[in-house]
Design an enzyme around this catalytic site. Structure first.
Site, PDB file in Angstrom:
ATOM      1  N   SER A  64       0.868  -1.186   0.000  1.00 42.48           N
ATOM      2  CA  SER A  64       0.000   0.000   0.000  1.00 42.48           C
ATOM      3  C   SER A  64       0.905   1.235   0.000  1.00 42.48           C
ATOM      4  O   SER A  64       1.889   1.283   0.732  1.00 42.48           O
ATOM      5  CB  SER A  64      -0.863  -0.002   1.262  1.00 42.48           C
ATOM      6  OG  SER A  64      -1.309   1.314   1.534  1.00 42.48           O
ATOM      7  N   MET A  86     -12.619   4.150   0.315  1.00 38.48           N
ATOM      8  CA  MET A  86     -13.170   4.433   1.650  1.00 38.48           C
ATOM      9  C   MET A  86     -13.879   5.777   1.533  1.00 38.48           C
ATOM     10  O   MET A  86     -13.419   6.797   2.054  1.00 38.48           O
ATOM     11  CB  MET A  86     -12.037   4.480   2.681  1.00 38.48           C
ATOM     12  CG  MET A  86     -11.505   3.100   3.025  1.00 38.48           C
ATOM     13  SD  MET A  86      -9.888   3.142   3.790  1.00 38.48           S
ATOM     14  CE  MET A  86      -8.860   3.180   2.343  1.00 38.48           C
ATOM     15  N   HIS A 146      -1.755  -1.594  -3.916  1.00 42.14           N
ATOM     16  CA  HIS A 146      -2.981  -1.208  -3.204  1.00 42.14           C
ATOM     17  C   HIS A 146      -3.011   0.310  -3.050  1.00 42.14           C
ATOM     18  O   HIS A 146      -2.075   0.918  -2.530  1.00 42.14           O
ATOM     19  CB  HIS A 146      -2.965  -1.879  -1.833  1.00 42.14           C
ATOM     20  CG  HIS A 146      -4.201  -1.733  -1.023  1.00 42.14           C
ATOM     21  ND1 HIS A 146      -5.306  -2.549  -1.185  1.00 42.14           N
ATOM     22  CD2 HIS A 146      -4.529  -0.878  -0.022  1.00 42.14           C
ATOM     23  CE1 HIS A 146      -6.242  -2.212  -0.317  1.00 42.14           C
ATOM     24  NE2 HIS A 146      -5.792  -1.193   0.403  1.00 42.14           N
ATOM     25  N   MET A 206      -9.516   7.941   0.337  1.00 39.67           N
ATOM     26  CA  MET A 206     -10.243   8.386   1.538  1.00 39.67           C
ATOM     27  C   MET A 206     -10.841   9.765   1.309  1.00 39.67           C
ATOM     28  O   MET A 206     -10.190  10.625   0.704  1.00 39.67           O
ATOM     29  CB  MET A 206      -9.273   8.458   2.714  1.00 39.67           C
ATOM     30  CG  MET A 206      -8.564   7.147   2.971  1.00 39.67           C
ATOM     31  SD  MET A 206      -7.437   7.315   4.343  1.00 39.67           S
ATOM     32  CE  MET A 206      -6.911   5.607   4.511  1.00 39.67           C
ATOM     33  N   HIS A 252      -8.917   0.682  -3.168  1.00 42.65           N
ATOM     34  CA  HIS A 252      -9.764   0.498  -1.985  1.00 42.65           C
ATOM     35  C   HIS A 252     -10.481   1.814  -1.704  1.00 42.65           C
ATOM     36  O   HIS A 252      -9.887   2.760  -1.204  1.00 42.65           O
ATOM     37  CB  HIS A 252      -8.831   0.087  -0.821  1.00 42.65           C
ATOM     38  CG  HIS A 252      -9.504  -0.071   0.498  1.00 42.65           C
ATOM     39  ND1 HIS A 252      -8.782  -0.236   1.670  1.00 42.65           N
ATOM     40  CD2 HIS A 252     -10.818  -0.111   0.864  1.00 42.65           C
ATOM     41  CE1 HIS A 252      -9.623  -0.351   2.688  1.00 42.65           C
ATOM     42  NE2 HIS A 252     -10.855  -0.279   2.223  1.00 42.65           N
ATOM     43  N   MET A 284     -10.862  -5.934   6.885  1.00 42.54           N
ATOM     44  CA  MET A 284     -10.069  -4.906   7.561  1.00 42.54           C
ATOM     45  C   MET A 284      -9.594  -5.435   8.914  1.00 42.54           C
ATOM     46  O   MET A 284     -10.390  -5.948   9.703  1.00 42.54           O
ATOM     47  CB  MET A 284     -10.901  -3.638   7.790  1.00 42.54           C
ATOM     48  CG  MET A 284     -11.232  -2.837   6.552  1.00 42.54           C
ATOM     49  SD  MET A 284      -9.833  -2.258   5.564  1.00 42.54           S
ATOM     50  CE  MET A 284      -8.826  -1.369   6.739  1.00 42.54           C
ATOM     51  N   ASP A 321      -6.138  -6.368   5.415  1.00 45.12           N
ATOM     52  CA  ASP A 321      -5.591  -5.008   5.281  1.00 45.12           C
ATOM     53  C   ASP A 321      -5.556  -4.307   6.630  1.00 45.12           C
ATOM     54  O   ASP A 321      -6.604  -4.116   7.246  1.00 45.12           O
ATOM     55  CB  ASP A 321      -6.488  -4.239   4.292  1.00 45.12           C
ATOM     56  CG  ASP A 321      -5.992  -2.837   3.992  1.00 45.12           C
ATOM     57  OD1 ASP A 321      -4.872  -2.486   4.399  1.00 45.12           O
ATOM     58  OD2 ASP A 321      -6.748  -2.096   3.320  1.00 45.12           O
ATOM     59  N   GLY A 326      -2.667   4.659   7.999  1.00 39.08           N
ATOM     60  CA  GLY A 326      -1.649   3.618   7.966  1.00 39.08           C
ATOM     61  C   GLY A 326      -0.985   3.550   9.346  1.00 39.08           C
ATOM     62  O   GLY A 326      -1.177   4.435  10.179  1.00 39.08           O
ATOM     63  N   ASP A 386      -5.230   3.408  -1.524  1.00 43.74           N
ATOM     64  CA  ASP A 386      -6.300   3.735  -0.579  1.00 43.74           C
ATOM     65  C   ASP A 386      -6.890   5.100  -0.887  1.00 43.74           C
ATOM     66  O   ASP A 386      -6.175   6.104  -0.894  1.00 43.74           O
ATOM     67  CB  ASP A 386      -5.732   3.755   0.846  1.00 43.74           C
ATOM     68  CG  ASP A 386      -5.371   2.367   1.324  1.00 43.74           C
ATOM     69  OD1 ASP A 386      -6.269   1.516   1.389  1.00 43.74           O
ATOM     70  OD2 ASP A 386      -4.175   2.126   1.614  1.00 43.74           O
TER      71      ASP A 386
END
Ligand code: DX5
Ligand code: ZN
Length: 233
Positions: free
Chosen positions: A7, A67, A32, A36, A65, A136, A174, A143, A34
């Site tokens: 990630s 979020m 990966h 957000m 991913h 999760m 994750d 992180g 992320d």
């Protein structure tokens, strides 16, 4: 055999190119990313532009991913940017079946993520539609958090649910994954291990990655020797 999926969330953006080059020379296949939004999780990260930029220079499978809420608003932009797999949270929409179908209609692989406080059983009605389940093992948003031990029990429960329904989506874990819990996760049959800060915050990232990879391979081989039926999974 399980794979490491790095990630980039905790990476130093100034050094992103050299980090990605290291992953490339280490034969990493998935990356990966992320996303957000400051609503679904209390933090902000990247937009579609970073996916587009990485896609134009590297061949990693881009594991995105989301979020964010509502996830439906962001699926098309991230697919257009080059995401290969888009994962949405079961907690982020009341229309999860529609959302997963929409991802697939864009000819993209679809994943479903589940937070540590959400019952595994809620996946039952949707699990046969997805390519991947992202379990999760921290509360999403940052992180470098500590692995929640309960994730091991939940992983076993998820494997049992898959077996009872006769489905076999890839299972990705994750959050807080590191040398202390990798072997345990491999023993429980995880497929993809997202690892952020345990790699990006290490002084010698390449050796750290190699060390974690060797640890996984050794453990995976032991399990295969013990149960030859698992070979070639
Ligand atoms: C957390 C993210 C993770 C994060 C993992 O919300 O979904 O992907 O980058 O980072 P580490 O491995 O540092 O917990
Ligand atoms: Zn993630």
């Amino acid at each position: 055999m399980a794979e490491i999926v790095p990630s980039i969330l905790s990476a130093d953006i100034i050094e992103l190119k050299s980090l990605l080059d290291e992953f490339k020379t280490s034969n990493i296949e998935w990356l990966h990313i992320d996303i957000m939004d400051g609503h679904f999780v209390p933090n902000l990260s990247f937009g579609p532009q970073i996916v587009e930029s990485i896609k134009s220079s590297y061949r990693f499978l881009l594991d995105v991913h989301l979020m964010v809420t509502p996830p439906e608003d962001f699926i098309e932009p991230f697919r257009k940017a080059g995401s290969d797999l888009i994962t949405v949270h079961i907690e982020a929409t009341p229309h999860i079946h529609r959302t997963i179908s929409y991802i697939k209609s864009l000819n993209c692989r679809a994943g479903i993520a589940i937070n540590p406080g959400t019952p595994i059983l809620l996946l039952k009605e949707i699990i046969e539609e997805v390519d991947l389940v992202l379990l999760m093992s921290v509360n999403p948003g940052f992180g470098g958090q500590v692995f929640i031990r309960n994730a091991i029990r939940r992983l076993n429960e998820l494997k049992e649910l898959c077996a009872s329904l006769g489905v076999s989506p890839l299972i990705e874990v994750d959050g807080g994954v590191n040398g202390e819990n990798i072997e345990n996760l491999i023993d429980c049959g995880v497929d993809m291990l997202v690892i952020g800060s345990a790699i990006t915050r290490s002084k010698d990232r390449k050796s750290r990655l190699l060390e974690l990879d060797n640890m996984m391979k050794r453990r995976g081989q032991k399990i295969e020797e013990y149960n030859p039926n698992l070979k070639g999974r």
